[in-house]
Design a protein around this motif. Structure first.
Motif, mmCIF file in Angstrom:
data_model
loop_
_atom_site.group_PDB
_atom_site.id
_atom_site.type_symbol
_atom_site.label_atom_id
_atom_site.label_comp_id
_atom_site.label_asym_id
_atom_site.label_seq_id
_atom_site.Cartn_x
_atom_site.Cartn_y
_atom_site.Cartn_z
ATOM 1 N N LYS B 18 -41.612 -39.595 -46.469
ATOM 2 C CA LYS B 18 -42.845 -40.070 -44.978
ATOM 3 C C LYS B 18 -43.535 -38.862 -44.812
ATOM 4 O O LYS B 18 -43.433 -37.323 -45.175
ATOM 5 C CB LYS B 18 -41.808 -39.440 -43.586
ATOM 6 N N PHE B 20 -46.340 -36.125 -42.423
ATOM 7 C CA PHE B 20 -47.481 -36.187 -41.333
ATOM 8 C C PHE B 20 -48.801 -36.201 -41.687
ATOM 9 O O PHE B 20 -49.482 -35.075 -42.288
ATOM 10 C CB PHE B 20 -47.396 -35.821 -40.083
ATOM 11 N N VAL B 25 -42.768 -34.554 -45.190
ATOM 12 C CA VAL B 25 -42.063 -34.381 -44.962
ATOM 13 C C VAL B 25 -40.978 -34.600 -44.629
ATOM 14 O O VAL B 25 -39.266 -33.904 -45.380
ATOM 15 C CB VAL B 25 -41.663 -33.850 -43.454
ATOM 16 N N GLY B 48 -36.802 -31.916 -42.124
ATOM 17 C CA GLY B 48 -37.073 -33.081 -42.003
ATOM 18 C C GLY B 48 -35.804 -33.668 -41.537
ATOM 19 O O GLY B 48 -36.029 -35.300 -41.274
ATOM 20 N N SER B 50 -34.943 -34.014 -37.763
ATOM 21 C CA SER B 50 -35.384 -35.247 -36.674
ATOM 22 C C SER B 50 -35.753 -35.944 -37.413
ATOM 23 O O SER B 50 -35.931 -37.485 -36.741
ATOM 24 C CB SER B 50 -35.603 -34.267 -35.632
ATOM 25 N N THR B 51 -36.953 -35.837 -38.154
ATOM 26 C CA THR B 51 -37.807 -37.383 -38.734
ATOM 27 C C THR B 51 -36.806 -38.580 -39.584
ATOM 28 O O THR B 51 -36.875 -39.939 -39.328
ATOM 29 C CB THR B 51 -38.605 -36.703 -40.156
ATOM 30 N N ARG B 54 -35.480 -40.455 -36.969
ATOM 31 C CA ARG B 54 -36.152 -40.983 -35.878
ATOM 32 C C ARG B 54 -36.959 -41.869 -37.215
ATOM 33 O O ARG B 54 -36.968 -43.468 -36.128
ATOM 34 C CB ARG B 54 -37.546 -40.917 -35.711
ATOM 35 N N SER B 55 -36.703 -41.765 -38.366
ATOM 36 C CA SER B 55 -37.099 -43.094 -38.958
ATOM 37 C C SER B 55 -36.042 -43.945 -39.213
ATOM 38 O O SER B 55 -35.937 -45.169 -39.179
ATOM 39 C CB SER B 55 -36.669 -42.247 -40.343
ATOM 40 N N GLU B 60 -39.990 -43.711 -36.217
ATOM 41 C CA GLU B 60 -41.157 -43.560 -37.012
ATOM 42 C C GLU B 60 -40.999 -44.717 -38.535
ATOM 43 O O GLU B 60 -40.144 -44.874 -38.593
ATOM 44 C CB GLU B 60 -41.046 -41.608 -37.879
ATOM 45 N N ASP B 180 -30.222 -36.712 -31.477
ATOM 46 C CA ASP B 180 -31.128 -35.436 -31.780
ATOM 47 C C ASP B 180 -31.331 -34.039 -31.510
ATOM 48 O O ASP B 180 -31.708 -33.636 -30.606
ATOM 49 C CB ASP B 180 -32.611 -35.580 -31.840
#
Lengths: 323, 259
Positions: B18, B20, B25, B48, B50-51, B54-55, B60, B180
């Motif tokens: 992923k 941005f 990240v 990374g 949280s990312t 969220r993925s 995300e 999270d």
């Protein structure tokens, strides 16, 4: 430093502190300013009452006159219809502007650009003269056959031109107000709604718009009040709203000033009504944004009365000697 | 305890990348979370975590790789060699299988605690309001907030708000709960009450993935600890393995700072 001074001023040990009395600070400037303003107010009131040229009798006689009331009603109608039209179209434009499609975004931007740039009075006259450009309006397949056709003149009369002109102009401004409201809602709210799987339309109506309304309402009411007074501009189309009616009457009777006062009083009344409604609408959308809702004017009046009464009662109860 | 049934909730993350803008990240993350287990993701800020979380429920979109829940791709449908993006409607249906608890709570401020909990089961799952309301009250009492059902979020403390948010996530009866940094926005004295609720849930056999900085909580509640750094999973294992006998230099350095 101040601490030491305070300590030096402190009463000698053993003083019972509940005996100490408080003397309010003197503020002579405030007294002078109050007196000056009071005199000015008295002068204004005096001139309003004693100057016969205000012709209050005439004002009073015309305030409830049938043609004036009809004019007021036309003003209300114009305002309400164009406000609804303006905000409905404005919301659509705002959503287009926030859409992912570049064409929708561009069209929305272009609309706002054009309708904000051309003076309203010009727009009104353009719509009124639309019949010169297009003698008839057709409903049918684009670039194909037409199913029905109407004469432009019969569809867009004075009233129609006024509604179109005011409404489309208003939509350009409303679009920006609605867009600002939607942008003011925290991104986390969209995410929370999405993570819960709440359907898209419900996300807008139940989660985002109610919160956006907090930002939208004050500015929107500003616009509606502006619209109330702004409708007077359609006198260029000779449409019988409040201002046009008044100008017709003073053209006939030569009583210019009293008639202008009549119109002013009505505009103030209409604006006041909208302002009161605004208070309650804002209070409704404040739910959850403040810990405790502000009291309604009635609640505040009742609260003041009971507080005043209890103060009167407690002072009369108290023994005058200990006071 | 009837409100949440332990259901399968096997999460697989395969080669997720992923970016941005130009900044990548996540550089290919793989992770398997067994049904009913508790996975705690540790790592420094910007690693990374949280990312990744969220993925997993597709808040995300990822650039490469995929996430699957019980063998079903999240956010895509596979046809041959192509992954077709799901329509919004199907995606929202998939999201209802995940419960997500945000660092900043994200309660709906204009709705009461009860209305916050009731909203999604009624509008997203189409269940009868009366039944959901009874269940929501039960959930609120389970997180210790039976008497706050009619309060608005701003009338509650941070810890209470986060507990409402947990009840809101539970009301969907999700297969997987994603947290999270659920206590990062809280005063130190309020952290305990929220962690207690999460630890209590962990014992009921709901699959959970928790991103946190609370090492004590990780040691006590986790079945599996994943240590991430710079967009990669550096080390994973049981709490004893990762916390007490870290193999990787980065893990050791991180733990030395936070323990």
């Amino acid at each position: 430093m101040t601490l030491l001074e305070n300590r030096a001023d402190a009463p000698p040990a053993g003083t019972p502190y509940d005996r100490l009395t408080v003397v309010k600070a003197k503020n002579p400037g405030r007294w002078v300013a109050t007196a000056v303003v009071a005199v000015l107010l008295a002068m204004v009131a005096n001139s309003l009452i004693t100057n016969p040229r205000w012709e209050w009798g005439v004002v009073w006689a015309y305030l409830g006159e049938v043609s004036i009331v009809e004019g007021v009603w036309m003003t209300i109608k114009l305002t309400l219809i164009t406000a609804v039209l303006g905000f409905a179209l404005g919301t659509v434009l705002a959503l287009m502007r926030l859409s992912r499609s570049p064409l929708l975004r561009a069209v929305s931007w272009g609309y706002t650009w054009v309708f904000r740039s051309v003076p309203l009075i010009l727009q009104l006259l353009l719509w009124y003269n639309l019949a010169y450009l297009y003698q008839s309006l057709d409903i049918g397949i684009p670039f194909g056959p037409s199913f029905a056709s109407v004469e432009t003149l019969s569809l867009i009369d004075k009233f129609g031109a006024a509604i179109l002109g005011l409404g489309l102009h208003q939509a350009a401004y409303s679009a920006e107000i609605v867009r600002a409201g939607i942008l003011s809602v925290d991104q986390g709210q969209h995410e929370a709604a999405a993570s819960l799987g709440i359907p898209r339309r419900r996300q807008s109506t139940k989660i985002v718009l109610p919160q956006a309304m907090r930002t939208i309402v004050p500015t929107a009411v500003n616009e509606i009040i502006g619209l109330f007074k702004g409708t007077s501009i359609v006198y260029v189309l000779a449409l019988g709203e409040l201002f046009y009616t008044v100008s017709v009457i003073y053209g006939r009777t030569q009583r210019v000033l009293p008639m202008l006062v009549v119109a002013a009083i009505w505009y103030v009344v209409l604006t006041t009504v909208v302002t009161v409604i605004q208070y309650y609408v804002e209070r409704y959308y404040a739910k959850g944004a403040v810990r405790t809702l502000p009291p309604t004017p009635l609640q505040r009046l009742r609260g003041n009365l009971t507080a005043g009464l209890s103060r009167v009662r407690s002072t009369s109860d108290r023994d005058p000697v200990t006071r | 305890m009837t409100a949440v049934q332990a259901r399968p909730g096997r999460v697989e993350v395969h080669g997720v990348h992923k970016s941005f803008g130009t900044h990548e990240v996540l550089h290919g993350v793989d992770l398997v979370v067994e049904p009913g287990s508790v996975t705690v993701v540790l790592g420094p800020s910007g690693s990374g975590k949280s990312t990744l979380l969220r993925s997993i429920n597709h808040l995300e979109t990822v650039d490469r790789g995929f996430v699957a829940l019980d063998g079903e791709l999240v956010g895509y449908r596979r046809k041959g060699d192509k992954l077709h993006e799901l329509k919004e409607k199907e995606l929202l249906r998939q999201r209802t299988r995940f419960g997500f608890v945000f660092q900043s709570f994200n309660l709906f401020p204009h709705l009461t605690a009860l209305e916050n909990v009731v909203e999604a089961p009624v509008s997203a799952q189409g269940r009868p309001r009366r039944e959901v309301e009874a269940e929501a009250r039960e959930l609120l009492s389970r997180v210790g907030l039976a008497d706050k059902a009619d309060a608005h979020p701003r009338q509650l403390s941070g810890g209470q708000q986060q507990r409402v948010a947990i009840a809101r996530a539970l009301a969907m009866k999700p297969a997987v709960l994603l947290f999270d940094e659920p206590t990062s926005a809280l005063d130190p004295e309020l952290v305990g009450e929220v962690l207690a609720v999460i630890a209590d849930l962990a014992r009921t056999g709901t699959t959970m993935i928790v991103v946190t900085h609370e090492i004590g909580f990780a040691r006590q509640a986790a079945d599996q600890i994943v240590f991430m750094d710079d967009g990669r999973v550096v080390e994973q294992g049981t709490p004893a393995q990762v916390l007490d006998d870290p193999q990787h230099e980065r893990t050791r350095a991180f733990l030395a700072k936070v323990l």
